[in-house]
Structure formats: C-alpha cells, structure tokens
Scaffold this active site. Structure first.
Site, PDB file in Angstrom:
ATOM      1  N   PHE A  14      -6.121  -1.057  -2.866  1.00 19.27           N
ATOM      2  CA  PHE A  14      -5.466  -0.098  -3.749  1.00 19.27           C
ATOM      3  C   PHE A  14      -4.332  -0.832  -4.447  1.00 19.27           C
ATOM      4  CE2 PHE A  14      -2.316   2.934  -5.089  1.00 19.27           C
ATOM      5  CZ  PHE A  14      -3.096   3.863  -5.754  1.00 19.27           C
ATOM      6  N   ASP A  41      -0.017  -8.696  -3.455  1.00 21.24           N
ATOM      7  CA  ASP A  41       0.517  -7.395  -3.848  1.00 21.24           C
ATOM      8  C   ASP A  41       1.353  -6.874  -2.687  1.00 21.24           C
ATOM      9  OD1 ASP A  41       1.019  -4.719  -4.323  1.00 21.24           O
ATOM     10  OD2 ASP A  41      -0.982  -4.270  -5.101  1.00 21.24           O
ATOM     11  N   LYS A  73       8.171  -0.471  -6.012  1.00 24.67           N
ATOM     12  CA  LYS A  73       8.596   0.587  -5.089  1.00 24.67           C
ATOM     13  C   LYS A  73      10.021   0.392  -4.602  1.00 24.67           C
ATOM     14  CE  LYS A  73       3.962   2.109  -3.798  1.00 24.67           C
ATOM     15  NZ  LYS A  73       3.908   3.201  -4.767  1.00 24.67           N
TER      16      LYS A  73
END
Length: 392
Positions: free
Chosen positions: A130, A215, A244
């Site tokens: 994801f 990532d 984030k």
C-alpha cells in the site's frame, strides 16, 4: 456530513478536540486514540513543542511557493538529510506525492545514469503493498478495492511476493531501475518480512545497480522503536519516502530523501509542488527532526511496545488468532468466527478506544508514542473485554 463523497466509512465518532493520546467529541466524551492517524500523530495531538513552532511560523509567513526561497526550508532540508545520513531532500506534501516522486526519480535515474533504453524501465514492487491511491500507484496494487473500475493502469511495474528474496532476484533484469517496498507493510496488517530480508534486498540492489526505495511513510520516524524501520537491519536505502509524522499531525509534509547522485538527476521545471516545502511545513518538519534526535520517542516505542506485546500474547487463543508487533505498532488477527475487524472496532469505540480494521478480521493498534503506560494497558483491557463479550 451528507454532502461528503462516500470514499470513507468512518466509525460514528465526531471528534472536536484532542490532546496527547486522547480526543474528545462534541458531548465531552473522551476516547483513547489508538490509531494516531495512521502514525501521522506519532507525537500526540497538539504536541506543545510542535504547536509553538507552528504558531510562531503562522505569525511570520506560511506560503511563498518555490518560485522564491524561504528561510525555513534550507534548515529543514539540512536537518532531515542529516537524520537520514544523506545529502539531498525533495519536499512534497502527501505520502502519495512522495511515492510518485520516487517513481519519477527512479525512472529518470535509470535513463540518465544507468542508461536503460527509452521507455523500457521497470520497477519491482511487493504483493500486499500500500503506497497510496493515485492512478499510477493503484496500477501496481493487488487490492481489488483500490483497482476496480480505475483502469487502464500505468505499465512498468512487476510484483513479487513480499519477503521472498529469491522471487525478487528472479524478477530483476537489465531494465530494472528500482525496488520499491515498505520495510513493514502497514495497511496489509503490520506484515514483517523475515529477518535478514531487508539486508538481502540491499545487497541485491547494490549488486545489480538498482535503486532501493524504502516507503517509510508509516513505519518511519520512531514508530518501530528506531528512527526508520530499515534501521532494524542496519540498512540504508537509496531513497527514503517520508510523510505522515513528518508534519507532526499539524500540516501535510512529505519528502524524498537520498544522495545527490540519485536525486540530482532532476532539473528545474521537471517536478514540483506549489505547497511543497512551504515555510509552515518546513518549520514543523524541522522541529519533528529535532525531537527525533533525542531518541526519546524511539525509546518509548520500544518500551511500550514490549508491554503491548506481553499483553497481546495473553489474548492469543482467547479471541486473537495471531498478531504481529514491531515497536508500538501491532496488527491483530481476530478469530473470524467471532467477528470482523470492523465489528471489534465498533465495540472498542463504545468503550472509548479508537482503532482501525483492515482486511476483514485484522485490526491495527498504533497509538501516539506519548501514550502513558496505564492508558495503553487500559486499551488492551478493553480489547480483552470485547473479545470476552464476543465469546460469551
């Protein structure tokens, strides 16, 4: 909320305020946040150190675009590059933008440095990944919800099983420019690869002249008990993708961080963002880096994570089939004969604990790293009570 597009299915909790690990609805009911906005709120809601910096920057200047320099961006880039042990930063806003940027950089590097033939570059990705929801990113997702009715898809990607170094080695050829992976797959349910896998990926990429792109948008910046999840195996990727928590739960901040030999392939006009690197984002991001330098939050993730691990172990066979835990981050597989993950999260919310389900019967626990031990244990008590209710 009737005018909102239906691209989310939130729990029926309307949050109006937050502080530390707790949020409050309009009626004054307090909930323990055990999701932390998918790790974006690692340092807690309204962290006073971060809000002070944000307020100070709000009183000065917030946006000038990259058509001009701003005095917050350079110091932020210097600090973030140092934290990552490399020398160049490309600031963006969202995690998906960082991933898209990493893809563009890898392709440009492949053509301009590795000398791959035009339009032939390929990038190897992992099953269960994801990385976001843009058209290009969902092109290499294997999640039907992310892909159905959104084609045609972008070519140039190959998918191999996560954690299988043999399959990865077999997929790499002369036109491979990068391997893109999450060191720990968050949305998939906190899936941890076998010990030594990341080191083997690093060795393979080096040997084959392929970029390793990590990532770390969810896994990075303290969540796993180390600054980056790659640190757990002493691995340094060619590109970090960050986001984030980099914005401190205040503003969207993301970045691609790597060496000048890789990021330096981009030239003026080839990539950019109106808001990327804005002064407010840079000021907050710089303070996040300062906070991580102390090691306090990484230590809290380790210590509290061990406590979470011990408590979850007691629930295996009592409603939990299995769980995976790294730092203060856990994916918990609920017995599907008892309930779905959504049903468990709804029952937890009724007990003032907020968590999130994924993939049918799995729930995720990722509270702010500032959570108190007593509150964390209380949250597990509520999970145990929910499981007991379901078993009764």
């Amino acid at each position: 909320m009737t005018h909102l597009a239906h691209n989310y299915h939130p729990l029926p909790v309307i949050i109006g305020a937050g502080e530390g690990a707790w949020v409050t609805d309009g009626e004054g009911t307090r909930y323990l946040d055990c999701l932390a906005a998918y790790s974006a709120v690692n340092f807690g809601h309204r962290n006073p150190q971060l809000t002070a910096v944000a307020h100070e920057q709000l009183d000065r200047v917030t946006l000038v675009s990259r058509a001009f320099e701003n005095d917050a961006l350079g110091p932020f880039a210097d600090a973030l590059a140092e934290l990552c042990g490399t020398d160049m930063v490309l600031p963006m806003n969202t995690g998906a933008e960082a991933v898209e940027t990493g893809i563009k950089v890898a392709r440009a590097w492949g053509y301009r440095v590795k000398e791959v033939a035009a339009e032939q570059a390929n990038i190897v990705v992992m099953s269960g990944n994801f990385h976001g929801r843009t058209t290009t990113i969902v092109s290499f997702s294997d999640d039907a919800d992310a892909r159905t009715d959104f084609g045609p898809f972008t070519p140039g990607f190959r998918t191999v099983p996560f954690g299988d170094i043999g399959a990865l080695a077999a997929s790499v050829d002369a036109n491979t420019v990068a391997v893109l992976l999450e060191p720990i797959q968050g949305e998939a349910g906190v899936i941890v690869p076998p010990e030594g896998y990341l080191r083997a990926v690093r060795e393979l990429c080096t040997a084959q002249n392929v970029l390793m792109i990590a990532d770390e948008i969810q896994s990075g910046l303290g969540r796993t008990g180390t600054t980056f999840a790659c640190d757990r195996e002493g691995v340094a990727p060619d590109l970090y993708l960050l986001g984030k928590a980099l914005g401190g739960g205040i503003v969207p901040v993301s970045a691609v961080v790597g060496s000048e030999s890789v990021l330096g392939v981009l030239q003026p006009g080839e990539h950019g963002s109106t808001f990327g690197g804005n002064p407010l984002a840079a000021a907050v991001g710089h303070e996040v880096v300062r906070m991580l330098r102390t090691g306090e939050f990484q230590k809290r993730a380790r210590v509290l994570g061990d406590i979470l691990d011990a408590r979850l172990a007691d629930l295996v066979g009592a409603g939990i089939v299995a769980y995976r835990r790294v730092g203060l981050w856990a994916g918990i597989d609920i017995d599907p004969q008892l309930a779905t993950g959504r049903e468990v999260c709804e029952r937890l919310a009724a007990r003032r604990v907020l968590a999130k389900d994924t993939h049918d019967s799995t729930i995720r626990i990722a509270p702010p790293l500032v959570i108190e031990q007593a509150d964390l244990e209380w949250a597990v008590d509520q999970l145990a009570a929910v499981l007991a209710e379901l078993r009764a």
